[in-house]
Design an enzyme around this catalytic site. Structure first.
Site, PDB file in Angstrom:
ATOM      1  NE  ARG A 275     -28.524  -9.758  -1.793  1.00 42.40           N
ATOM      2  CZ  ARG A 275     -26.833 -10.298  -1.800  1.00 42.40           C
ATOM      3  NH1 ARG A 275     -26.590 -10.331  -3.345  1.00 42.40           N
ATOM      4  NH2 ARG A 275     -26.711  -9.197  -0.342  1.00 42.40           N
ATOM      5  CB  ALA A 276     -33.306 -15.396  -6.313  1.00 46.20           C
TER       6      ALA A 276
END
Length: 669
Positions: A275-276
């Site tokens: 997700r980062a």
């Protein structure tokens, strides 16, 4: 409606303002978490953002804000035919910390659903926030079950309400913004990761800037409308820039060199999952669009990392948030592309820089903002100023470990958590009762059983069941509650051996981690010399307790009675504030008591106060050496609790003991 404080008049807080604006440009960035002390314009800036958001076109009369260009085919108010639409401002919806589940997701009329088969649905806050902003103040204090619902809606872009086979779904895509004061406790890791960006804010320590804060705030309070009018041009300019950046966003190119820098940065800082990387890519693209560019540059990637990674690097609540900027620069340089035009320092206010909205006010002054921070700077984690005779310097805690589960016996009704058994709104169904107030969880079988004997008298003729309000039954459920875990720690000379005190601090630190995971409040009472001190009043901030523990010095006599009496006073006061939250007292001592006349008898009398109040207690026996006096066990008996040694506190030691017992039983059979 009151006039909001202008966004462009907020003092400084460049990162906060930029993070909010990037989400206004690209809602796909995933929202903002704002962390900081009180009085730092967190709420003011968020509320001011709504005035800058472009208006939205909605289907006329639709309670779910459907887009007329592509209405939701599953909208409860649909299907929508092409036709009339209206333009309205984007909404900012606030979710109160104490909101109910029905208030968040909406409520079904269960009585009509059972009797008529009609999906009579009253929309909740998630429906109101669709295509707007959902703002959660004090998001770290939000109940776990509301957090779960919020996570589901944010991940899927839709809200589902299901009650006993009746289901309603509607779109719920919103910009999620949360504010929190870390002193009041940390967020669950799952919710932390759902926020695209995070910003740390603090009040300025520059006198000139603080003067400007006060001047602007007083001017706003005296005449909100006039103050806002003086900033109207700046507000219009930022609003127009947001619209322009939104239009440019689809044309922004995220090249492979920038993607390599993003991937390398996330790998270098060992963030979990992917997700980062995705959030960084979207943020860098939004930064380029905000700057009026169609190409993502290295400075966009760097700024995106500073906003998207700090909160994803924390492994436990005691890790300090933040990012090593030197390491970030080294990673970007190693994986960066060669700059062909030689322009390594573009003008941040020109077309090549990220920049901020106009900073100068209508009078040419520096930007102003909300009220200044209240109170003095935090002193958490600082040792007491004066050291008594025989006092030793603080020792570091040993590595924490997974602890045995300690719980309060019986069935409580406290705040939702994960420690002790309790009657809750969520959990396994254990029975039914007549509803007190609004029906929230229907017990279908009990409702049908209550209504069945009356069907002939009510003239039932069709297939439907004739249900009256008196027939409805509320499901009673059993789940888990959070407790107040009050640590009473012996810091006297008998505990002062450095290796021993390090092990004791490691054990308390382990219990604090367990309290964080189980959503408890914690408090810390220490005793040594001739007195006992409340090192930390009951709070949800376990990292504050860890900081106080780390700086705890040792030495002097052992006023065990004073420590127990001070802990009893803390519980008495806390009971007035939150009577439903049950306490668990954890006394960490070797059981010795010295100083004053009859110290052992005084300690035993103090311990019996807890037994009389039926307070659950555990004594962590820290006695060491070949000769053991068993004083901690005697103390546990007076408290009406149990005693465990430091070794027995470890969950793996307990599990090993269970395995050994099971193995012995099998061999004997």
């Amino acid at each position: 409606m009151s006039t909001p404080f202008p966004f462009t008049a907020v003092v400084g807080q460049d990162d906060l303002r930029l993070a909010l604006l990037l989400n206004a440009v690209s809602p796909a960035v995933g929202g903002v978490l704002v962390r900081g002390e009180k009085g730092t314009a967190k709420s003011t800036a968020v509320r001011a953002l709504s005035a800058l958001m472009p208006g939205v076109d909605v289907v006329a009369g639709c309670r779910f804000s459907c887009d007329p260009a592509g209405p939701d085919p599953a909208c409860p108010d649909g299907p929508h035919e092409p036709g009339a639409f209206e333009t309205r401002p984007a909404r900012m919806v606030e979710l109160p910390v104490g909101a109910s589940e029905d208030r968040l997701v909406g409520a079904l009329d269960i009585e009509r659903a059972l009797a008529e088969g009609v999906k009579a649905f009253e929309p909740g806050l998630l429906a109101d926030a669709h295509r707007g902003i959902l703002y959660v103040d004090e998001v770290n204090l939000l109940h776990d079950h509301l957090v779960d619902l919020l996570l589901d809606a944010a991940a899927m872009g839709a809200s589902y309400v299901e009650r006993e086979g009746v289901s309603v779904r509607h779109a719920a895509r919103f910009l999620l913004v949360g504010t929190m004061n870390p002193e009041e406790g940390e967020l669950r890791p799952q919710l932390l990761d759902r926020f695209g960006l995070t910003v740390e804010v603090a009040a300025s320590r520059e006198p000139d800037q603080r003067v400007e804060v006060v001047r602007r705030r007083l001017a706003y309070d005296d005449d909100p409308t006039g103050f806002a009018a003086r900033w109207a041009d700046e507000e219009s300019a930022v609003r127009a820039r947001i619209v322009t950046a939104r239009q440019l966003l689809p044309s922004v190119r995220l090249g492979d060199p920038a993607l390599r820098q993003i991937a390398a940065t996330c790998a270098a800082f060992e963030v979990d999952g992917m997700r980062a990387d995705i959030v960084m890519a979207r943020t860098a693209t939004a930064l380029a669009a905000w700057a009026g560019r169609t190409e993502v540059l290295a400075e966009d990637v760097r700024q995106a990392a500073l906003l998207a990674l700090p909160h994803r690097r924390r492994r436990n609540p005691f890790d300090a948030p933040g990012l090593d900027e030197d390491k970030l620069d080294e990673t970007l340089e190693e994986f960066g592309e060669q700059d062909g035009n030689g322009d390594d320092d573009p003008d941040p206010d020109g077309p090549g820089g990220g920049g901020q909205p106009p900073q100068d006010g209508p009078d040419g002054d520096s930007p102003a903002g909300d009220v200044p921070a209240q109170g003095e700077p935090s002193d958490e984690g600082q040792a007491p100023a004066a050291q008594g005779a025989g006092e030793q310097s603080p020792v570091r805690a040993a590595e924490p470990f997974r602890t045995k589960v300690l719980s309060v016996p019986g069935l409580g009704e406290g705040a939702a958590g994960r420690r002790s058994r309790a009657r809750t709104e969520h959990g396994r169904t254990t029975g039914s009762r007549r509803p007190r107030g609004a029906l929230t969880k229907l017990h279908l079988a009990a409702t049908v059983q209550a209504a069945a004997p009356h069907q002939r008298a009510r003239g039932r003729s069709g297939r439907g069941l004739v249900v009256r309000r008196d027939d409805l039954r509320q499901a009673t459920r059993e789940g888990r509650e959070g407790n107040l875990v009050l640590f009473v720690v012996d810091a006297s000379g008998s505990m002062a051996a450095r290796q021993r005190m390090s092990a004791v601090k490691g054990a308390v630190l382990s219990l604090l981690l367990d309290a964080y995971q189980r959503r408890d409040k914690v408090g810390l009472v220490t005793f040594r010399g001739s007195t006992a001190d409340v090192a930390l009043p009951p709070t949800s901030s376990v990292d504050a307790a860890a900081a106080r523990l780390e700086s705890l010095p040792t030495g002097g006599r052992t006023p065990l009675a004073a420590g127990l009496l001070r802990a009893h006073d803390v519980l008495r006061v806390e009971r007035l504030r939150d009577a439903a939250r049950r306490p668990l007292v954890v006394v960490v001592t070797d059981g010795r008591a010295t100083g004053g006349p009859e110290p052992v008898a005084l300690a035993e009398r103090a311990a019996r106060l807890f037994a009389a109040d039926q307070v659950a207690s555990v004594v962590v026996d820290c006695e060491a050496g070949p000769v053991r006096l068993g004083l901690a066990g005697r103390l546990a008996g007076e408290l009406g609790g149990t005693a465990v040694t430091l070794d027995e506190l470890r969950a793996d030691a307990i599990a090993g003991l269970v395995r050994d017992v099971q193995g012995t039983s099998r061999r004997a059979a």
